[in-house]
Structure formats: structure tokens, C-alpha cells
Design an enzyme around this catalytic site. Structure first.
Site, PDB file in Angstrom:
ATOM      1  N   GLY A 242      26.835 -44.821 -74.598  1.00  0.00           N
ATOM      2  CA  GLY A 242      25.387 -44.630 -74.518  1.00  0.00           C
ATOM      3  C   GLY A 242      24.699 -45.174 -75.748  1.00  0.00           C
ATOM      4  O   GLY A 242      25.172 -46.112 -76.388  1.00  0.00           O
ATOM      5  N   SER A 243      23.593 -44.574 -76.094  1.00  0.00           N
ATOM      6  CA  SER A 243      22.801 -45.049 -77.227  1.00  0.00           C
ATOM      7  C   SER A 243      23.444 -44.657 -78.555  1.00  0.00           C
ATOM      8  O   SER A 243      24.245 -43.716 -78.630  1.00  0.00           O
ATOM      9  CB  SER A 243      21.390 -44.457 -77.164  1.00  0.00           C
ATOM     10  OG  SER A 243      21.431 -43.053 -77.395  1.00  0.00           O
ATOM     11  N   GLY A 247      25.363 -41.232 -79.764  1.00  0.00           N
ATOM     12  CA  GLY A 247      26.682 -41.328 -80.378  1.00  0.00           C
ATOM     13  C   GLY A 247      26.776 -40.615 -81.712  1.00  0.00           C
ATOM     14  O   GLY A 247      27.808 -40.009 -82.038  1.00  0.00           O
ATOM     15  N   GLU A 264      31.251 -45.969 -77.648  1.00  0.00           N
ATOM     16  CA  GLU A 264      30.756 -47.270 -77.192  1.00  0.00           C
ATOM     17  C   GLU A 264      29.244 -47.161 -77.124  1.00  0.00           C
ATOM     18  O   GLU A 264      28.691 -46.629 -76.161  1.00  0.00           O
ATOM     19  CB  GLU A 264      31.337 -47.620 -75.813  1.00  0.00           C
ATOM     20  CG  GLU A 264      32.838 -47.798 -75.789  1.00  0.00           C
ATOM     21  CD  GLU A 264      33.292 -49.073 -76.468  1.00  0.00           C
ATOM     22  OE1 GLU A 264      32.431 -49.890 -76.846  1.00  0.00           O
ATOM     23  OE2 GLU A 264      34.506 -49.250 -76.615  1.00  0.00           O
ATOM     24  N   CYS A 298      24.994 -53.090 -72.226  1.00  0.00           N
ATOM     25  CA  CYS A 298      25.191 -53.030 -73.676  1.00  0.00           C
ATOM     26  C   CYS A 298      25.533 -54.409 -74.225  1.00  0.00           C
ATOM     27  O   CYS A 298      25.338 -54.678 -75.409  1.00  0.00           O
ATOM     28  CB  CYS A 298      26.273 -52.013 -74.027  1.00  0.00           C
ATOM     29  SG  CYS A 298      27.821 -52.257 -73.150  1.00  0.00           S
TER      30      CYS A 298
END
Length: 512
Positions: A242-243, A247, A264, A298
Site C-alpha cells: 500500500g502507501s 507502511g 511493498e 505501484c
């Protein structure tokens, strides 16, 4: 809900309030409800019940019990379960791909491609189940043998994002299962039906093989579920996609209990275009990388770093290419670009356009919100291109939308690489050149600082066989291929003394 939507859910056997704990037990969540709204036409696809803390504990306790049994099953047998899962995905590829496309908003081709990624990682994991190898080394002590081996961790918590609502879960869970772990999945609340469909598919496989309840667990809900997982000492590994903002929160909570994180996170990916680039392939790489999945990957291409000698030509060609893009229903194969996931994403996109203008960006292709017939959901926007300065504040950020920045560079390839690396994120990167020296410099240890560095292909996408992930604010995690499986296991060093003496290390004498 339309009849066609109901038919699709029925074919996938989706019960929208099901919690899911892998096999034959019908558990139902007791929390509040979240609506799944398709960005394609704004229709309500279904309502999903979320988990309470009581529901969560029930699932985690079941997963704990399942692990104690599952870890004792030979790895090749676990691999065969994954093989069966992959075969079931092959049978349901069209249905699941359509659901991915309709719930998330990506093109049907991309939805089918995402399911194919699930199939591919299953194939990879099946082979891996017979190759969970350790290392043997020589001991400095006579008549001793040393080696390393890997053991399963336990429960793996998986937090996934909306843009790849099924593939990223499969990347993690297929490897975790062959490693002997059980999994608990918290999917994005924006794409809950995709998660239930996947749980139904794997649940049938596990039930048919008389596997214990709790090998594959699903908990739908909001950020609170991610927080529960991150703080839970029963979950030794959290894999979160995610963002960067998300994270950091996960890493802090998992780190506070000395757990393991596989992160990630965001990407701000650049494509370097040198004077020696093949402009035909460059154009294909740049356009697909920038507008594929409506810029919500991403690995989406955010920046084009173009040498001044070819800047005008590239700018002209890419502007013409954008004029040919068709924006609309992603289930219609004639369209190139679908919607953003929701109106919140549209708001961020429009705000970014305003900020680019404030910074003095020069619009090559202007953006904006689309309205009228076919755009009733309010989630369709125009892919935009702006020429900006290298120091542009907006070009330093990741806007999860189809906005592409053109940045001019002069001089050597080292200058372009410096501009590419001068952002906080470090996921994917690429260079387009026929010059061997430029390509090798880009790939050298003083070249790209990203986890992925490509030559003469774009930034977007990845193959299953290679480890996927990035550095810096991208989080440092690695999923999918290569030796990424090791993060799902704990390493153990073993020493065996097969003599009648007890020689100590480093020649130490200790006589009694």
C-alpha cells in the site's frame, strides 16, 4: 444490484457476509457493513460484513491450531494443494478476471492478466515445494558438520491494496503455504468481493483434501483489522502492500513487538530516454506505463527523463499517442483507460492538477474530470502530461492517477540517473537506449537505486520469476520469485558432533 452483477457473484458462489476460514465451516462476520461500489458505472455490487475483534480472535485462534498440523505436512504435499489451487484458477479465470475488472476498474485484459499472475505464482510455488534448500558448510572442529535449514514461521498476515486485489495475495500466500505457514488476509475495503471469491476457490480445494480449518483465513474490514494484525504477537510476519504512510504505521507497530515486516509501498518510477533510444518501443513503454490501470500501479511510469536532443520529438509523439486513447468502460476491449477506484482518488487527482499549475508546469496534455454518458460513476478522468522542472515538488510525490511528468536533462547519462534517484521512493526504473555503455552504467552499483531496473522495457509490471520490491520509501520488501520465499521462514543453524570428544570452537581449552 443489476441482474448481471448478481449472476457473476452467484457463479463465483460469493456470500457477501462470509468471514471465511478456509474449508467447510460457514462463519459470518458480526461487524458493520461496507459497500462494494463499482467505479465502472457506480453501481452497488454487494454489501460485505466486517469483522469484530471477537471475530478476529476466533479466526486467529483457528489459524494457530491449523499451523500446528499444517507445518508437519511434507512440503511437496503442501505444494500439491497449491497446484490444485492453480488449476481451479485456470477454470475460473474468466469469471474472476471479470470480477477484478468490474470491482477495481482495470481493463478486462488486465483483470485476466492478474488472475494469470496468480496461476503463474502457483506454478512457481509448486516447484519451490521441492527446493526449500538449506546450506551445508565445513566446521572448524574435527568430526563436526554444520548446516542451515529453514522452518515455517507460523501465521503470515497479508494486507493488500485495491489496485491488485487478488494477485498480491496470491504472491504471498502461495509461497507461505509451501513453506508451511498459514495465512490471514486483510484485503482492501475497496475490493472485498474479490477476496471472498478467492477464499471460496481455495476453500473448496482445502475441504476436498481434508485439510484443517484455518490454513487460509480472510478478515474483511477497515484499518482497524490491519492494526490488530500488526500488534498481534501471534503473527510473526506481516506482509503489507500500500502507501508509504500506511507502511510506516505497520512497520512501527510490528517493530515494537520485534516482528518481521515485508513492505511493498509507494513508487515514483522514471523512464530515462537517451538520444540512442528506439523511439517506437519507447513510446509503447511510456504510454502503457503511464495510463495502464489508470496510473494506479505501484510500478506506473510517473516521470519521463528525456535528453534535450530528443525532448521535442518525444513530447510531440507522446502527445499524439494520448490523443488516440479511448477512455471508458474497462470491460469494453476497445477502451484503453478505465476509471479511478473512487471519488476520493478523483479528488486527489484534481488537487494534483491544480498544484502542477501553481508550480508553473507546462501542460502538454491537459487533464480533467469526464462527465456525461458512460461516465456516470464520476470516476473517469483524462490522462494528463505536464512538462516540469527537475526540482518540481509535485514530481517528487506519488499521485496514484494517470499524470505523467516530462523532465528535460542535458549532458551525460550520469545526470539522468542522478535525477531519477533524487526521489524518496525506489521501486521501479527503466532506461531506453541502444548504447551499451549507458545501459551498463544504469545497471551498475552507482546507477539506478531502485529494486527493479530495466533496459528497453518500461517500468510497469514484473515477471513472477524475479523478486519484486524496492528500496527507500518503497519499504525494502521482496515478494514472488528468486529467494523471496526465505522471508516466510525462520533460519536455523545446526551443528552435529559425531565424535567421542567435545572440541570447542576457536581452539578454546576447558579441561575438567
Amino acid at each position: 444490484m443489476s441482474k448481471s452483477n448478481q449472476s457473476l457473484l452467484k457463479k463465483l458462489e460469493i456470500e457477501t457476509n462470509q468471514l471465511g476460514c478456509s474449508t467447510g465451516v460457514n462463519w459470518f462476520a458480526q461487524g458493520t457493513s461496507i459497500k462494494s461500489i463499482s467505479p465502472v458505472n457506480g453501481s452497488e455490487i454487494g454489501i460485505v460484513s466486517t469483522a469484530t475483534l471477537e471475530d478476529y480472535d476466533k479466526v486467529l485462534n483457528t489459524a494457530e491450531a491449523a499451523f500446528l498440523k499444517f507445518r508437519k505436512i511434507p512440503a511437496p504435499v503442501r505444494g500439491d494443494l497449491v497446484r490444485q489451487f492453480g488449476n481451479s484458477l485456470r477454470e475460473k479465470k474468466e469469471l474472476l478476471g471479470e470480477l477484478v475488472s468490474f470491482e477495481m476498474g482495470k481493463s478486462l485484459q488486465e483483470g485476466l492478466g492478474e488472475v494469470q499472475e496468480m496461476i503463474d505464482i502457483c506454478d512457481f510455488a509448486v516447484g519451490l515445494s521441492r527446493q526449500l534448500q538449506g546450506t551445508t558448510m565445513h566446521s572448524e572442529r574435527p568430526n563436526h558438520r554444520m548446516y542451515e535449514q529453514y522452518h515455517p514461521l507460523g501465521i503470515v498476515g497479508i494486507i493488500s491494496a485495491f489496485n491488485f486485489p487478488v494477485a498480491v495475495w496470491a504472491w504471498n500466500t502461495a509461497l507461505a503455504w509451501v513453506c508451511g505457514d498459514v495465512t490471514v488476509w486483510k484485503p482492501s475495503e475497496k475490493t472485498p468481493l474479490c477476496s471472498i471469491a478467492c477464499q471460496k476457490i481455495i476453500g473448496g480445494i482445502l475441504k476436498k483434501n481434508n485439510m484443517p480449518e484455518g490454513i487460509s483465513c480472510l478478515i474483511n474490514g477497515g484499518a482497524e483489522v490491519g492494526q490488530w494484525l500488526s500488534e498481534d504477537r501471534r503473527v510473526p510476519l506481516i506482509s503489507a502492500t500500500g502507501s508509504t504512510k500506511m507502511g510506516r504505521k505497520v512497520a512501527a507497530k510490528v517493530g515494537a513487538r520485534l516482528g518481521k515486516s515485508l513492505l511493498e509501498l509507494g513508487g515514483n518510477n522514471a523512464l530515462i530516454i537517451t538520444p540512442d533510444a528506439n523511439l517506437k518501443t519507447t513510446l509503447l513503454a511510456a504510454v502503457f506505463g503511464a495510463v495502464g490501470t489508470a496510473g494506479q500501479r505501484c510500478t506506473s511510469t510517473r516521470r519521463l527523463l528525456i535528453h534535450e536532443s530528443v525532448f521535442n520529438e518525444v513530447s510531440k509523439k507522446i502527445k499524439f499517442a494520448y490523443s488516440q486513447l479511448k477512455i471508458g468502460n474497462p470491460l469494453d476491449s476497445s477502451n484503453h483507460v478505465g476509471p479511478l477506484i473512487d471519488k476520493y482518488s478523483v479528488k486527489n487527482y484534481l488537487e494534483a492538477l491544480k498544484n502542477i499549475t501553481k508550480e508553473g508546469g507546462k501542460w502538454i496534455v491537459e487533464g480533467g474530470l469526464l462527465s456525461g454518458t458512460g461516465y456516470e460513476s464520476g470516476c473517469y478522468v483524462k490522462p494528463a502530461i505536464a512538462e516540469v522542472e527537475p526540482s518540481s515538488e509535485m514530481a517528487q510525490k506519488e499521485t496514484f492517477a494517470p499524470i505523467l511528468y516530462l523532465i528535460k536533462y542535458s549532458g551525460s547519462i550520469e545526470h539522468a540517473i542522478e535525477l531519477q534517484n533524487n526521489v524518496k521512493q525506489g521501486l521501479s526504473s527503466a532506461i531506453m537506449t541502444q548504447n551499451l555503455q549507458e545501459a551498463e552504467t544504469f545497471l551498475s552499483h552507482w546507477g539506478s537505486d531502485c529494486g527493479i531496473a530495466n533496459v528497453n522495457i518500461g517500468t510497469s509490471g514484473a515477471e513472477i520469476g524475479g523478486a519484486f520490491g524496492g528500496e527507500k520509501d518503497t519499504g525494502g520488501g521482496r515478494e514472488s520469485g528468486s529467494d523471496a520465499w526465505k522471508v516466510y521462514m525462520r533460519r536455523q543453524t545446526n551443528t552435529i558432533n559425531y565424535s567421542n570428544d567435545l572440541p570447542l570452537a576457536q581452539g578454546i581449552k576447558f579441561d575438567l
